[in-house]
Design a protein around this motif. Structure first.
Motif, PDB file in Angstrom:
ATOM      1  N   ARG A  88      -0.640 -17.531  -1.007  1.00  0.00           N
ATOM      2  CA  ARG A  88       0.268 -18.550  -1.541  1.00  0.00           C
ATOM      3  C   ARG A  88       0.071 -18.189  -3.186  1.00  0.00           C
ATOM      4  O   ARG A  88       1.459 -18.359  -3.714  1.00  0.00           O
ATOM      5  CB  ARG A  88      -0.635 -19.880  -1.522  1.00  0.00           C
ATOM      6  N   GLU A  89      -0.839 -17.748  -3.689  1.00  0.00           N
ATOM      7  CA  GLU A  89      -0.861 -17.771  -5.343  1.00  0.00           C
ATOM      8  C   GLU A  89      -0.369 -16.253  -5.847  1.00  0.00           C
ATOM      9  O   GLU A  89       0.070 -16.348  -6.706  1.00  0.00           O
ATOM     10  CB  GLU A  89      -2.191 -18.000  -5.829  1.00  0.00           C
ATOM     11  N   LEU A  90      -0.751 -15.295  -5.264  1.00  0.00           N
ATOM     12  CA  LEU A  90      -0.533 -13.908  -5.643  1.00  0.00           C
ATOM     13  C   LEU A  90       0.625 -13.267  -4.933  1.00  0.00           C
ATOM     14  O   LEU A  90       1.211 -12.575  -5.594  1.00  0.00           O
ATOM     15  CB  LEU A  90      -1.699 -13.040  -5.473  1.00  0.00           C
ATOM     16  N   ILE A  91       0.621 -13.573  -3.677  1.00  0.00           N
ATOM     17  CA  ILE A  91       1.907 -12.846  -2.830  1.00  0.00           C
ATOM     18  C   ILE A  91       3.267 -13.552  -2.969  1.00  0.00           C
ATOM     19  O   ILE A  91       4.174 -12.863  -3.202  1.00  0.00           O
ATOM     20  CB  ILE A  91       1.469 -12.550  -1.342  1.00  0.00           C
ATOM     21  N   VAL A  92       3.109 -14.661  -2.621  1.00  0.00           N
ATOM     22  CA  VAL A  92       4.524 -15.495  -2.675  1.00  0.00           C
ATOM     23  C   VAL A  92       5.468 -15.393  -3.986  1.00  0.00           C
ATOM     24  O   VAL A  92       6.608 -15.235  -3.949  1.00  0.00           O
ATOM     25  CB  VAL A  92       4.015 -17.036  -2.639  1.00  0.00           C
ATOM     26  N   PRO A  93       4.700 -15.257  -5.081  1.00  0.00           N
ATOM     27  CA  PRO A  93       5.599 -14.766  -6.592  1.00  0.00           C
ATOM     28  C   PRO A  93       6.361 -13.610  -6.339  1.00  0.00           C
ATOM     29  O   PRO A  93       7.379 -13.486  -6.634  1.00  0.00           O
ATOM     30  CB  PRO A  93       4.706 -14.668  -7.451  1.00  0.00           C
ATOM     31  N   HIS A  94       5.845 -12.535  -5.508  1.00  0.00           N
ATOM     32  CA  HIS A  94       6.424 -11.058  -5.106  1.00  0.00           C
ATOM     33  C   HIS A  94       7.689 -11.548  -4.168  1.00  0.00           C
ATOM     34  O   HIS A  94       8.663 -10.912  -4.117  1.00  0.00           O
ATOM     35  CB  HIS A  94       5.483 -10.261  -4.622  1.00  0.00           C
ATOM     36  N   LEU A  95       7.307 -12.219  -3.257  1.00  0.00           N
ATOM     37  CA  LEU A  95       8.030 -12.511  -2.022  1.00  0.00           C
ATOM     38  C   LEU A  95       9.426 -13.418  -2.628  1.00  0.00           C
ATOM     39  O   LEU A  95      10.550 -13.252  -1.866  1.00  0.00           O
ATOM     40  CB  LEU A  95       7.567 -13.279  -0.770  1.00  0.00           C
ATOM     41  N   ARG A  96       9.268 -14.144  -3.460  1.00  0.00           N
ATOM     42  CA  ARG A  96      10.242 -14.901  -4.099  1.00  0.00           C
ATOM     43  C   ARG A  96      11.442 -14.086  -4.558  1.00  0.00           C
ATOM     44  O   ARG A  96      12.528 -14.671  -4.636  1.00  0.00           O
ATOM     45  CB  ARG A  96       9.936 -15.936  -5.245  1.00  0.00           C
ATOM     46  N   THR A 260      -2.157   0.648  -1.755  1.00  0.00           N
ATOM     47  CA  THR A 260      -2.926   0.330  -2.786  1.00  0.00           C
ATOM     48  C   THR A 260      -3.859  -1.051  -2.484  1.00  0.00           C
ATOM     49  O   THR A 260      -3.268  -1.840  -1.583  1.00  0.00           O
ATOM     50  CB  THR A 260      -2.327  -0.074  -4.164  1.00  0.00           C
ATOM     51  N   GLU A 261      -5.091  -1.229  -2.892  1.00  0.00           N
ATOM     52  CA  GLU A 261      -5.591  -2.677  -2.655  1.00  0.00           C
ATOM     53  C   GLU A 261      -5.401  -3.532  -3.318  1.00  0.00           C
ATOM     54  O   GLU A 261      -5.535  -3.528  -4.417  1.00  0.00           O
ATOM     55  CB  GLU A 261      -7.464  -2.260  -2.691  1.00  0.00           C
ATOM     56  N   PHE A 262      -4.642  -4.391  -2.780  1.00  0.00           N
ATOM     57  CA  PHE A 262      -4.075  -5.529  -3.759  1.00  0.00           C
ATOM     58  C   PHE A 262      -5.012  -6.580  -4.009  1.00  0.00           C
ATOM     59  O   PHE A 262      -5.134  -7.190  -5.222  1.00  0.00           O
ATOM     60  CB  PHE A 262      -2.878  -6.350  -2.951  1.00  0.00           C
ATOM     61  N   SER A 263      -5.876  -7.259  -2.727  1.00  0.00           N
ATOM     62  CA  SER A 263      -6.953  -8.041  -3.099  1.00  0.00           C
ATOM     63  C   SER A 263      -7.976  -7.673  -2.205  1.00  0.00           C
ATOM     64  O   SER A 263      -7.965  -7.804  -1.039  1.00  0.00           O
ATOM     65  CB  SER A 263      -6.311  -9.440  -2.546  1.00  0.00           C
ATOM     66  N   ARG A 264      -8.932  -7.215  -2.795  1.00  0.00           N
ATOM     67  CA  ARG A 264     -10.176  -6.696  -2.045  1.00  0.00           C
ATOM     68  C   ARG A 264     -11.000  -7.891  -1.247  1.00  0.00           C
ATOM     69  O   ARG A 264     -11.221  -7.615   0.010  1.00  0.00           O
ATOM     70  CB  ARG A 264     -11.532  -5.964  -3.141  1.00  0.00           C
ATOM     71  N   ASP A 265     -11.112  -8.932  -2.072  1.00  0.00           N
ATOM     72  CA  ASP A 265     -11.812 -10.038  -1.198  1.00  0.00           C
ATOM     73  C   ASP A 265     -11.032 -10.613   0.085  1.00  0.00           C
ATOM     74  O   ASP A 265     -11.500 -10.768   0.721  1.00  0.00           O
ATOM     75  CB  ASP A 265     -11.877 -11.039  -2.342  1.00  0.00           C
ATOM     76  N   ALA A 266      -9.585 -10.721  -0.038  1.00  0.00           N
ATOM     77  CA  ALA A 266      -8.810 -11.352   0.832  1.00  0.00           C
ATOM     78  C   ALA A 266      -8.341 -10.127   1.903  1.00  0.00           C
ATOM     79  O   ALA A 266      -7.551 -10.331   2.874  1.00  0.00           O
ATOM     80  CB  ALA A 266      -7.512 -11.966   0.221  1.00  0.00           C
ATOM     81  N   ARG A 267      -8.789  -8.935   1.569  1.00  0.00           N
ATOM     82  CA  ARG A 267      -8.441  -7.785   2.501  1.00  0.00           C
ATOM     83  C   ARG A 267      -6.793  -7.623   2.595  1.00  0.00           C
ATOM     84  O   ARG A 267      -6.187  -7.685   3.669  1.00  0.00           O
ATOM     85  CB  ARG A 267      -8.944  -7.825   3.757  1.00  0.00           C
ATOM     86  N   ILE A 268      -6.319  -7.701   1.455  1.00  0.00           N
ATOM     87  CA  ILE A 268      -4.657  -7.422   1.510  1.00  0.00           C
ATOM     88  C   ILE A 268      -4.459  -6.410   0.741  1.00  0.00           C
ATOM     89  O   ILE A 268      -5.028  -6.051  -0.134  1.00  0.00           O
ATOM     90  CB  ILE A 268      -4.028  -8.784   0.954  1.00  0.00           C
ATOM     91  N   TYR A 269      -3.433  -5.439   1.380  1.00  0.00           N
ATOM     92  CA  TYR A 269      -3.042  -4.329   0.949  1.00  0.00           C
ATOM     93  C   TYR A 269      -1.553  -4.300   0.491  1.00  0.00           C
ATOM     94  O   TYR A 269      -0.982  -5.066   1.297  1.00  0.00           O
ATOM     95  CB  TYR A 269      -3.355  -2.997   1.803  1.00  0.00           C
ATOM     96  N   GLN A 270      -0.972  -3.409  -0.431  1.00  0.00           N
ATOM     97  CA  GLN A 270       0.263  -3.032  -0.597  1.00  0.00           C
ATOM     98  C   GLN A 270       0.679  -1.778  -0.395  1.00  0.00           C
ATOM     99  O   GLN A 270       0.171  -0.753  -0.901  1.00  0.00           O
ATOM    100  CB  GLN A 270       0.530  -3.756  -2.019  1.00  0.00           C
ATOM    101  N   LYS A 271       1.816  -1.566   0.351  1.00  0.00           N
ATOM    102  CA  LYS A 271       2.359  -0.377   0.530  1.00  0.00           C
ATOM    103  C   LYS A 271       2.848   0.329  -0.728  1.00  0.00           C
ATOM    104  O   LYS A 271       3.315  -0.368  -1.664  1.00  0.00           O
ATOM    105  CB  LYS A 271       3.493  -0.415   1.554  1.00  0.00           C
ATOM    106  N   ARG A 272       2.467   1.799  -1.096  1.00  0.00           N
ATOM    107  CA  ARG A 272       2.928   2.077  -2.273  1.00  0.00           C
ATOM    108  C   ARG A 272       4.384   2.168  -2.334  1.00  0.00           C
ATOM    109  O   ARG A 272       5.285   2.165  -1.408  1.00  0.00           O
ATOM    110  CB  ARG A 272       2.280   3.527  -2.308  1.00  0.00           C
ATOM    111  N   GLY A 273       4.964   2.183  -3.697  1.00  0.00           N
ATOM    112  CA  GLY A 273       6.445   2.066  -3.931  1.00  0.00           C
ATOM    113  C   GLY A 273       7.267   3.378  -3.548  1.00  0.00           C
ATOM    114  O   GLY A 273       8.421   3.473  -3.611  1.00  0.00           O
ATOM    115  N   THR A 274       6.494   4.512  -3.274  1.00  0.00           N
ATOM    116  CA  THR A 274       7.309   5.755  -3.001  1.00  0.00           C
ATOM    117  C   THR A 274       8.131   5.708  -1.735  1.00  0.00           C
ATOM    118  O   THR A 274       7.453   4.851  -0.631  1.00  0.00           O
ATOM    119  CB  THR A 274       6.535   6.787  -2.821  1.00  0.00           C
ATOM    120  N   PRO A 275       9.223   6.179  -1.227  1.00  0.00           N
ATOM    121  CA  PRO A 275       9.713   5.917  -0.020  1.00  0.00           C
ATOM    122  C   PRO A 275       9.184   6.654   0.985  1.00  0.00           C
ATOM    123  O   PRO A 275       8.409   7.568   0.651  1.00  0.00           O
ATOM    124  CB  PRO A 275      11.160   6.706  -0.432  1.00  0.00           C
TER     125      PRO A 275
END
Length: 275
Positions: A88-96, A260-275
């Motif tokens: 809600r607080e950290l990923i939704v801003p990206h998804l918007r 990349t490790e987006f949030s270690r505590d929440a176990r959320i990862y982000q796919k790197r930006g390379t195609p």
């Protein structure tokens, strides 16, 4: 050390399930499968796993209840509230920033996690631009997910989880209580596709911006974990997000460098930006 008779029998049961019904549990964690098959054997009154295999091969009606033993059916709405608060607080801003969104809840079981995300996305104003996919191999679980009916005595826990996740309304706004059950508003699933999909044998079916697959990988052996994470990587768009369970990690995955490790505590990862 040679295999025990029981180990041999269990492998033959799993081989029978795969060859006759095409459900593949051969790559699941041996300890977990053994524990679950023991419960199934006792439930069906079979003295040995060989007897369970015999019944399974000659009575197709045994498959569905057996799958309920072999697949994980334990979840709750907003389970691990910190995970949903992070979304809600950290990923939704990206998804918007996306004009349209696709979310894949892999191993959705009876739908608790999918309903959690549908409620969260509604509260954050993203629901109308989002298509949700809820997948599982257990058809009975998918039917429960589509029905959206949960036991009323679970609602206090769901309500507390929702509050701790940063919920912006009352959970009671989303269900109607009747006859000991809570029936969730069917509008929550108007943008949801529930489908049979196996992380063991099926391919990617859509490009998505968020994959949530929690408490599923822990039941796979390392090779199968790598296959599943590879599917998630291929399904995610550039800089898309992958959420795992509290005891899961990409640390030893062959795909770890793709995230990349987006949030270690929440176990959320982000796919790197390379195609």
């Amino acid at each position: 050390m040679s295999d025990t008779t029981e180990d041999i029998e269990i492998r033959l049961v799993l081989e029978a399930i795969f060859r006759k019904y095409h459900y593949d549990f051969r790559g699941y964690s041996p300890a977990s499968v053994k524990r679950r098959l023991h419960r199934a054997k006792d439930h069906f009154g079979c003295r040995t796993f060989s007897l369970l295999q015999d019944r399974l091969l000659h009575d197709p009606t045994l498959l569905s209840p057996l799958l309920s033993f072999l697949t994980v059916q334990v979840s709750e709405l907003f389970r691990d509230p910190a995970y949903f608060r992070t979304i809600r607080e950290l990923i939704v801003p990206h998804l918007r920033t996306y004009p349209s969104l696709k979310v894949w809840v892999a191993g959705c079981s009876a739908g608790e996690e999918l309903y959690s995300l549908a409620i969260l996305f509604r509260e954050e104003g993203l629901e109308d631009r989002t298509l949700f996919y809820g997948t599982d191999i257990n058809l009975e679980a998918l039917k429960k997910a589509e029905a959206g009916v949960f036991e009323l005595d679970r609602i206090p826990l769901f309500t507390e989880n929702h509050r701790r996740s940063g919920g912006k309304s009352s959970l009671s706004d989303y269900y109607t209580a009747a006859y000991g059950a809570a029936v969730f508003d069917k509008s929550l699933r108007r943008r949801t596709v529930f489908s049979d999909h196996s992380l063991v044998s099926d391919a990617v079916f859509a490009e998505v911006q968020l994959v949530s697959c929690r408490n599923v990988l822990i039941y796979f052996d390392p090779e199968l974990q790598n296959r599943a994470v590879g599917l998630f990587k291929d399904a995610l768009s550039r800089k898309g997000f992958l959420g795992l369970g509290a005891k899961e990690s990409l640390r030893f995955s062959r795909h770890a460098d793709d995230f990349t490790e987006f949030s270690r505590d929440a176990r959320i990862y982000q796919k790197r930006g390379t195609p």
